[in-house]
Each structure stands twice: as C-alpha cells, then as structure tokens.
Design an enzyme around this catalytic site. Structure first.
Site, PDB file in Angstrom:
ATOM      1  N   CYS A 112      12.637 -32.785  45.825  1.00 22.66           N
ATOM      2  CA  CYS A 112      13.044 -33.831  44.863  1.00 22.66           C
ATOM      3  C   CYS A 112      13.491 -35.130  45.516  1.00 22.66           C
ATOM      4  CB  CYS A 112      14.095 -33.275  43.920  1.00 22.66           C
ATOM      5  SG  CYS A 112      13.530 -31.763  43.133  1.00 22.66           S
ATOM      6  N   HIS A 252      18.857 -37.788  40.278  1.00 26.50           N
ATOM      7  CA  HIS A 252      17.684 -36.933  40.074  1.00 26.50           C
ATOM      8  C   HIS A 252      17.799 -36.289  38.688  1.00 26.50           C
ATOM      9  CE1 HIS A 252      14.631 -34.041  40.431  1.00 26.50           C
ATOM     10  NE2 HIS A 252      15.392 -33.018  40.742  1.00 26.50           N
ATOM     11  N   ASN A 282      12.110 -32.620  34.695  1.00 30.12           N
ATOM     12  CA  ASN A 282      12.297 -32.725  36.148  1.00 30.12           C
ATOM     13  C   ASN A 282      10.928 -32.916  36.809  1.00 30.12           C
ATOM     14  OD1 ASN A 282      12.730 -32.346  38.875  1.00 30.12           O
ATOM     15  ND2 ASN A 282      14.025 -30.541  38.636  1.00 30.12           N
TER      16      ASN A 282
HETATM   17  N1  COA Z   1      15.226 -19.835  26.740  1.00 33.11           N
HETATM   18  C1  COA Z   1      16.117 -18.992  26.242  1.00 33.11           C
HETATM   19  N2  COA Z   1      16.933 -18.249  26.998  1.00 33.11           N
HETATM   20  C2  COA Z   1      16.841 -18.397  28.329  1.00 33.11           C
HETATM   21  C3  COA Z   1      15.935 -19.267  28.933  1.00 33.11           C
HETATM   22  C4  COA Z   1      15.096 -19.993  28.079  1.00 33.11           C
HETATM   23  N3  COA Z   1      14.194 -20.879  28.535  1.00 33.11           N
HETATM   24  N4  COA Z   1      16.071 -19.195  30.272  1.00 33.11           N
HETATM   25  C5  COA Z   1      17.047 -18.305  30.515  1.00 33.11           C
HETATM   26  N5  COA Z   1      17.517 -17.821  29.334  1.00 33.11           N
HETATM   27  C6  COA Z   1      18.569 -16.841  29.130  1.00 33.11           C
HETATM   28  C7  COA Z   1      18.857 -15.990  30.330  1.00 33.11           C
HETATM   29  O1  COA Z   1      17.957 -14.921  30.409  1.00 33.11           O
HETATM   30  C8  COA Z   1      20.273 -15.556  30.078  1.00 33.11           C
HETATM   31  O2  COA Z   1      20.246 -14.488  29.159  1.00 33.11           O
HETATM   32  P1  COA Z   1      21.278 -13.248  29.318  1.00 33.11           P
HETATM   33  O3  COA Z   1      22.647 -13.867  29.191  1.00 33.11           O
HETATM   34  O4  COA Z   1      20.884 -12.362  28.183  1.00 33.11           O
HETATM   35  O5  COA Z   1      21.010 -12.702  30.675  1.00 33.11           O
HETATM   36  C9  COA Z   1      20.895 -16.745  29.371  1.00 33.11           C
HETATM   37  O6  COA Z   1      19.792 -17.527  28.880  1.00 33.11           O
HETATM   38  C10 COA Z   1      21.769 -17.603  30.254  1.00 33.11           C
HETATM   39  O7  COA Z   1      21.066 -17.840  31.457  1.00 33.11           O
HETATM   40  P2  COA Z   1      21.671 -18.688  32.617  1.00 33.11           P
HETATM   41  O8  COA Z   1      20.698 -18.702  33.743  1.00 33.11           O
HETATM   42  O9  COA Z   1      23.068 -18.219  32.909  1.00 33.11           O
HETATM   43  O10 COA Z   1      21.771 -20.121  31.913  1.00 33.11           O
HETATM   44  P3  COA Z   1      22.324 -21.450  32.491  1.00 33.11           P
HETATM   45  O11 COA Z   1      23.324 -21.989  31.543  1.00 33.11           O
HETATM   46  O12 COA Z   1      22.716 -21.335  33.937  1.00 33.11           O
HETATM   47  O13 COA Z   1      21.059 -22.405  32.437  1.00 33.11           O
HETATM   48  C11 COA Z   1      19.379 -23.324  33.873  1.00 33.11           C
HETATM   49  C12 COA Z   1      19.909 -22.093  33.189  1.00 33.11           C
HETATM   50  C13 COA Z   1      18.149 -22.937  34.633  1.00 33.11           C
HETATM   51  C14 COA Z   1      19.026 -24.355  32.799  1.00 33.11           C
HETATM   52  C15 COA Z   1      20.481 -23.898  34.813  1.00 33.11           C
HETATM   53  O14 COA Z   1      21.005 -22.883  35.626  1.00 33.11           O
HETATM   54  C16 COA Z   1      19.966 -25.000  35.685  1.00 33.11           C
HETATM   55  O15 COA Z   1      19.592 -26.070  35.223  1.00 33.11           O
HETATM   56  N6  COA Z   1      19.948 -24.791  37.030  1.00 33.11           N
HETATM   57  C17 COA Z   1      19.442 -25.784  37.944  1.00 33.11           C
HETATM   58  C18 COA Z   1      17.944 -25.718  37.979  1.00 33.11           C
HETATM   59  C19 COA Z   1      17.330 -26.931  38.618  1.00 33.11           C
HETATM   60  O16 COA Z   1      17.770 -28.028  38.399  1.00 33.11           O
HETATM   61  N7  COA Z   1      16.275 -26.718  39.401  1.00 33.11           N
HETATM   62  C20 COA Z   1      15.556 -27.747  40.032  1.00 33.11           C
HETATM   63  C21 COA Z   1      16.335 -28.328  41.127  1.00 33.11           C
HETATM   64  S1  COA Z   1      15.513 -29.677  41.830  1.00 33.11           S
END
Ligand code: COA
Length: 325
Positions: A112, A252, A282
């Site tokens: 990124c 970013h 992203n």
């Molecule tokens: N739709 C619905 N539910 C989803 C989902 C989706 N697209 N993706 C994950 N879930 C579920 C999970 O399975 C989990 O369910 P569970 O509680 O039954 O296990 C629940 O939602 C919560 O998941 P979690 O991973 O704890 O959510 P979060 O609040 O951390 O959000 C991200 C997930 C990925 C949005 C967040 O962690 C994030 O943005 N991380 C950084 C990623 C990033 O920026 N990557 C690129 C870097 S350059």
C-alpha cells in the site's frame, strides 16, 4: 532544494461493484461492510484490463494536468503488488505506451505505501541529479488476486491507479519530509503465498487458493493504526511543522475506523481527513494518489497548503510525508 508534484491523474475502471452486488456473492450485508469498513462500492477491472492499462490512462491524465511535454519525463516508477506479470515490470509497459523508449522504468513492491516509496525514490533521483522529471504511479488490480469466496477480505478491496509528475521545485513548495520503514516479522499477516519462487504455481496451490490474498484482519487492523500513527508523527516532526498547520491528512484508505482512530491519535480533526473509501475501497498503492488527484481536480489543494500523507501495508511496510502544495 525541494521536489514537487507538478500534476496528478488517476483512473478507476468503469465497472462498479456495490455492497448489494457482494450480498449475492458471499454471506455478507451492505450494513456489515459499511459499519465495519466505511465501504459502499468499489471499481473492478474488466477481464481485459491489467494494472498497466489503468496506469497508462492515469499517466496521460497526470501529464495533461501538469502541462509538461511527455518527452520531458526521464524516469518511470510504478508502485504495485499486482503487476501485469512477474516480469517484465509494469512500468515498462507504461513506458512503451507513452512512447518513451530509452528511459529507465521499474516497479517498486511496497504494497500500500508503494506510491510513497516511489515518491521517495523519485525525490532522491531528482535531488541527486539522476533524473529531472519522474512519472510515479501507484495502484492495483487487486480484484485479480482477491479470493471472492472469503468474505473477510474480498469486500475490502478495489482497483485503480493514481499518477503524479515530479520535478524540481523553484520555490518553497514541494516535499518537506518523507519517511519509509518496515517490519518483516509480520509478513504472514497479509500475504499472497503462492506464485513466486517460494511456492511456484502448481495444481495444488491453485486448488488451495494460495494465489489469493490471505489476511488476518484483526491483527492487520491493530498494526495499521500503530504504523500510521507513528509514521505520520515522524513525518510531522521531520518537517518541523505542527499538526495544526496541516490542511489535509490523506491516509491510506483501508478502513474508515482505522483512519478515524489514527486521526484521533495524531490529534487532527476528522474534518481535515480526506476520505473516498466509500466509493473507491482499498486500492493499495492507488489509495493516496487517487485521493490526491480527486482533491486536486476538485480544487481542494491550493498553493502553500500543507498535506500530510501516511500509508501502511503488507510486509509490514509504512511510509509518510509532509508536502507543501
Ligand atoms: N460480512 C459479514 N460478516 C463478516 C464479514 C463480512 N464480509 N467478514 C467477517 N465477518 C464476520 C466474522 O466471521 C466474525 O463473525 P463471528 O463473530 O461469528 O466469528 C464477525 O464478522 C466479526 O469479525 P471480525 O474479523 O472480528 O470483524 P472486525 O470488526 O475486526 O472487522 C475487518 C473485520 C476485516 C473489516 C477489520 O479487521 C479490518 O479492517 N482489518 C484491517 C484490514 C485491512 O485494512 N487490510 C488491508 C491492509 S492494507
């Protein structure tokens, strides 16, 4: 002496994929995606479009916006992790399309912050006299390496490329500070495991989806906030300016919550944070140059405005800088 951005350009593929479209593809909802990431829609490249195709249009727009003659460009640097091919470089396809045969053209693999890494190299090349006018690009066709069955990651990414023309400044405008860094201990948190020399393509790697993005979202989230906060603070300190002097913070565009938390930590009002994640998602190395180009075209960037940019990504790697417009 400073180097400055003479002009900007960007290109987003025509096809738009909304959260409602994604609801039909994986077990997700518009509400979940919007609440957890701030994303509503993203642009997706067609089957025929590779990263260089997007880059060529972005570059042509940046050349036009800067008012230079394209033949003034004497170097091309492309920050991307979705190159057209492992080799030759994506930059060389841009060079060929622009008819600039003979000048150096190469890619930078820094996920990124790829655009900030490209900018850092261009800045050094211009300051050392090795180049006078550098076309830098950042961007991706991440849709080509996303696992469209993994709801935890596929909803976050989009395609697009941004470009800038950099040259010597003849006044106080330009890059005041730039800082880049990385920590290879966290390489596994965000990775495309197969397709390189560590794990060449085989039937098994394809069957196991190892050519797609694998991500530990929660861990990436925590480290992202830290990396953005620390690198942004360092760029501010190196520039010898106060956070209150910053007109716009362009982080970013990975997640609206990451951007807002970082803004809180570096003590900048959220109104000063430029966000287009709702429309663009992203786009990795495309994030900052696409946002910058949008702002430039919408007349938001005025002479002498101080802009703070900061990015982080797979590696982990990070980069930040302060630019006087
Ligand atoms: N739709 C619905 N539910 C989803 C989902 C989706 N697209 N993706 C994950 N879930 C579920 C999970 O399975 C989990 O369910 P569970 O509680 O039954 O296990 C629940 O939602 C919560 O998941 P979690 O991973 O704890 O959510 P979060 O609040 O951390 O959000 C991200 C997930 C990925 C949005 C967040 O962690 C994030 O943005 N991380 C950084 C990623 C990033 O920026 N990557 C690129 C870097 S350059």
């Amino acid at each position: 002496m400073r180097t400055k951005i003479l002009g900007t350009g960007s290109y987003l593929p025509e096809k738009v994929l909304t959260n409602f479209d994604l609801e039909k593809m994986v077990d997700t909802t518009d509400e979940w995606i919007t609440k957890r990431s701030g994303i509503k829609e993203r642009h997706i490249a067609s089957e025929k479009e590779a990263t260089s195709d997007l880059g060529i249009i972005a570059a042509e727009r940046a050349i036009k916006n800067s008012g230079i003659d394209k033949n003034d460009i004497d170097m091309i640097i492309f920050g991307t992790i979705t190159p057209d091919r492992l080799f030759p470089s994506t930059a060389i396809y841009v060079q060929k399309a622009l008819g600039l045969v003979g000048i150096p053209a190469f890619d930078v693999s820094a996920a990124c912050p790829g655009y900030i890494y490209a900018m850092t190299i261009a800045d050094s090349m211009i300051k050392s006299g090795q180049a006078k006018c550098v076309l830098i690009l950042g961007g991706e066709t991440l849709s080509k390496i996303v696992n469209w069955e993994d709801r935890g990651s596929c909803v976050l990414f989009g395609d697009g490329v941004g470009a800038s023309i950099m040259a010597k400044s003849n006044d106080e405008s330009g890059i005041i500070s730039l800082t880049i860094g990385g920590d290879g201990n966290m390489e596994k948190l965000l990775i495309q495991p197969a397709g390189g020399s560590r794990m060449p393509a085989t039937k098994e790697t394809l069957e196991n989806n190892l050519h797609t993005i694998q991500m530990e979202g929660n861990e990436v989230y925590k480290n992202a906030v830290n990396a953005l906060t620390n690198s942004a603070n360092k760029a501010i300190e190196m520039a010898g300016v106060s956070i209150d002097d910053i007109k716009y913070f362009i982080p970013h565009q990975a997640n609206i919550r990451i951007m807002k938390t970082t803004a809180k930590y570096i003590k900048i009002p959220v109104e000063k944070v430029y966000m287009n994640i709702d429309r663009v998602a992203n786009t990795s190395a495309g994030s900052i140059p696409i946002a910058m180009d949008e702002m430039n075209r919408n007349g938001l960037l005025n002479k002498d405005d101080l802009i703070l940019v900061a990015s982080f990504g797979a590696g982990f790697v990070w980069g930040a800088g302060v630019i006087r417009w």
